[in-house]
Design a protein around this motif. Structure first.
Motif, short mmCIF file in Angstrom:
data_model
loop_
_atom_site.label_atom_id
_atom_site.label_comp_id
_atom_site.label_asym_id
_atom_site.label_seq_id
_atom_site.Cartn_x
_atom_site.Cartn_y
_atom_site.Cartn_z
N ALA A 1 0.53 -1.27 0.23
CA ALA A 1 -0.10 -0.19 -0.07
C ALA A 1 1.03 0.86 0.13
O ALA A 1 1.20 2.59 -0.91
CB ALA A 1 -0.95 -0.30 0.89
N LEU A 2 1.88 1.38 0.83
CA LEU A 2 3.04 2.53 1.08
C LEU A 2 3.41 2.57 -0.18
O LEU A 2 3.48 3.97 -1.08
CB LEU A 2 3.36 2.47 2.01
CG LEU A 2 3.05 2.65 3.52
CD1 LEU A 2 4.97 1.92 4.57
CD2 LEU A 2 2.53 3.10 3.72
N ARG A 3 3.98 1.45 -0.94
CA ARG A 3 4.70 1.59 -2.78
C ARG A 3 3.71 2.44 -3.54
O ARG A 3 4.00 2.58 -4.23
CB ARG A 3 5.78 0.75 -2.89
CG ARG A 3 6.42 0.58 -2.00
CD ARG A 3 6.88 -1.18 -1.56
NE ARG A 3 7.18 -1.77 -2.89
CZ ARG A 3 8.58 -2.26 -3.45
NH1 ARG A 3 9.76 -2.11 -2.61
NH2 ARG A 3 8.32 -2.81 -4.32
N SER A 4 2.23 1.51 -3.56
CA SER A 4 1.39 1.98 -4.06
C SER A 4 1.44 3.38 -4.43
O SER A 4 1.35 3.93 -5.53
CB SER A 4 0.62 1.18 -4.52
OG SER A 4 0.37 -0.30 -4.56
N PHE A 5 1.23 3.69 -3.43
CA PHE A 5 1.05 5.33 -2.22
C PHE A 5 1.50 5.61 -3.84
O PHE A 5 0.88 7.15 -3.99
CB PHE A 5 0.57 6.14 -1.24
CG PHE A 5 0.21 7.20 -0.83
CD1 PHE A 5 -1.02 7.46 -1.50
CD2 PHE A 5 0.94 7.60 -0.58
CE1 PHE A 5 -1.38 8.45 -1.04
CE2 PHE A 5 0.62 9.24 -0.33
CZ PHE A 5 -0.83 9.90 -0.95
N LEU A 6 2.73 6.54 -3.09
CA LEU A 6 4.02 6.97 -3.97
C LEU A 6 4.07 6.90 -5.03
O LEU A 6 4.37 7.67 -5.63
CB LEU A 6 5.26 7.17 -2.98
CG LEU A 6 5.47 6.83 -1.36
CD1 LEU A 6 6.61 6.69 -1.41
CD2 LEU A 6 5.63 8.38 -1.45
N PHE A 7 3.99 5.49 -5.15
CA PHE A 7 4.28 5.28 -6.94
C PHE A 7 2.60 6.51 -7.52
O PHE A 7 3.63 7.11 -8.88
CB PHE A 7 4.12 3.64 -7.64
CG PHE A 7 4.25 3.76 -8.97
CD1 PHE A 7 4.64 3.38 -9.83
CD2 PHE A 7 2.51 3.50 -9.83
CE1 PHE A 7 5.05 3.19 -10.46
CE2 PHE A 7 2.77 4.01 -11.24
CZ PHE A 7 3.26 2.45 -11.60
N ASN A 8 2.12 6.48 -6.98
CA ASN A 8 0.51 6.72 -7.81
C ASN A 8 0.84 8.21 -8.16
O ASN A 8 0.13 8.60 -8.91
CB ASN A 8 -0.64 6.68 -7.46
CG ASN A 8 -1.35 5.25 -7.55
OD1 ASN A 8 -0.64 4.07 -8.70
ND2 ASN A 8 -2.61 4.82 -7.46
N ARG A 9 1.46 8.42 -6.86
CA ARG A 9 1.61 10.18 -7.11
C ARG A 9 2.18 10.90 -7.88
O ARG A 9 2.18 11.99 -8.25
CB ARG A 9 1.76 10.99 -4.73
CG ARG A 9 1.44 10.31 -4.13
CD ARG A 9 -0.28 10.68 -4.28
NE ARG A 9 -0.89 12.27 -4.75
CZ ARG A 9 -1.90 12.93 -6.09
NH1 ARG A 9 -2.40 11.86 -5.49
NH2 ARG A 9 -2.06 14.10 -5.68
N VAL A 10 3.77 9.66 -7.48
CA VAL A 10 4.84 10.09 -8.96
C VAL A 10 3.85 10.38 -9.79
O VAL A 10 4.27 11.72 -10.74
CB VAL A 10 5.65 9.71 -8.41
CG1 VAL A 10 6.92 10.10 -9.45
CG2 VAL A 10 6.44 9.71 -7.57
#
Length: 343
Positions: free
Chosen positions: A197-206
């Motif tokens: 969830a954490l990695r996916s959130f950052l990826f989506n934001r970038v």
């Protein structure tokens, strides 16, 4: 945590609802290879509905009198849907004597023997057949958005599934990892869920920030590239040949799945990631402390065999599409229709 994302072809102008009933959402898993026909692993192609993949595995384990850990799968499939997926059953020495069990809770469609267990991500793609209800119109702008998807692909956002039923997995993960005692007690499954969830959130934001800045049709300085249909990555200075491959969707730019390891992006691409990491410093620290391993994910994916038909009398869209493993059909929908999900 707010998760409003930018999409490359503009705002969706139409609305609709998915999964009004299970039969509205059909998914077929495609292996992309032929089982060998011999070995200790029985591959079963199973159709299920109204049960999760993990629930299916428990049923199959019971029916074939084996342990759930001896069953392999490629991907998790929706509960409220009609899905066809492959499972592998470890049945040493039974290739010539096994009689298939009589089952009631699911349908056995095919079976083959193979010499390896299925692992998550083994399959090549998923084929979707979906009905979207309560669609009142099909304006020309929506048709153009669909044409752009066919020509340029879709933004490879992680779907709502990554963030939990209540959409709060990111907040829960940060609280857990910031509490050393609680973090030590996390099960392996829960820890993996939180890190994803954490990695996916950052990826989506970038990715959203790149699109907001108009970075979509062409790569930028410092990008690392991924070959379509594989996880192979490479760096090459931007030139005419590379741009041609990019335009044909042979390659894509990538974004980091944040974690420990040497960061690959440089220059402008790196600066965009740095800006997001600075904005969400707590999330980045959690990933580093948990020793998540840095990986790369493509910014876009090609959508194959996309067909969309609008039935005005039924106020429904009938959609077919083939997506590579790891990509989300709900993300595809968000490029041209607002289904009210993930908001």
């Amino acid at each position: 945590m707010a998760n409003k994302l930018a999409y490359p072809y503009g705002v969706a102008l139409i609305n609709g609802h998915i999964k009004a009933q299970a039969s509205d959402f059909r998914v077929t898993e495609e292996l992309g290879f032929q089982p060998t026909g011999e070995g200790e692993h029985l591959f079963l192609l199973i159709e299920k509905s109204m049960m999760t993949t993990h629930e299916l595995i428990e049923h199959v384990a019971h029916d074939f009198s084996i342990k759930a850990r001896d069953i392999g799968y490629c991907g998790l499939k929706d509960k409220l849907a009609v899905t066809r997926q492959w499972l592998s059953l470890y049945l040493p020495g039974q290739m010539h004597s096994l009689k298939l069990a009589s089952v009631a809770d699911y349908h056995l469609l095919d079976h083959k023997w193979h010499n390896k267990k299925l692992r998550p991500g083994t399959h090549r793609s998923n084929y979707f057949e979906v009905v979207v209800r309560d669609v009142e119109s099909m304006p020309e702008i929506t048709r153009r958005q669909l044409d752009m998807i066919r020509q340029q692909g879709m933004a490879n956002y992680f779907g709502e599934q990554r963030f939990g039923r209540q959409g709060d997995n990111v907040e829960q993960a940060v609280r857990a990892f910031n509490n050393p005692r609680r973090a030590r007690k996390l099960s392996r499954t829960k820890k993996s869920l939180y890190l994803s969830a954490l990695r996916s959130f950052l990826f989506n934001r970038v990715l959203s920030k790149r699109i907001e800045q108009g970075i979509w049709k062409k790569p930028i300085c410092g990008d690392v590239f991924m070959l379509s249909g594989s996880q192979s990555i490479f760096y090459e200075p931007i030139n005419d040949e590379l741009l041609e491959r990019y335009n044909h969707q042979d390659i894509s730019s990538t974004i980091s799945l944040h974690g420990a390891g040497n960061r690959l992006l440089q220059s402008q691409a790196r600066e965009i990631e740095d800006a997001v990491l600075a904005e969400h410093e707590a999330i980045g620290l959690c990933l580093l402390q948990a020793k998540a391993k840095l990986q790369m994910r493509a910014t876009r994916v090609a959508v194959a065999d996309l067909r969309v038909e609008f039935d005005k009398s039924e106020q429904s869209l009938y959609i077919e599409a083939r997506l590579p493993r790891g990509s989300y059909f709900t993300t595809l929908l968000e490029h041209f229709i607002d289904t009210g999900r993930g908001k």
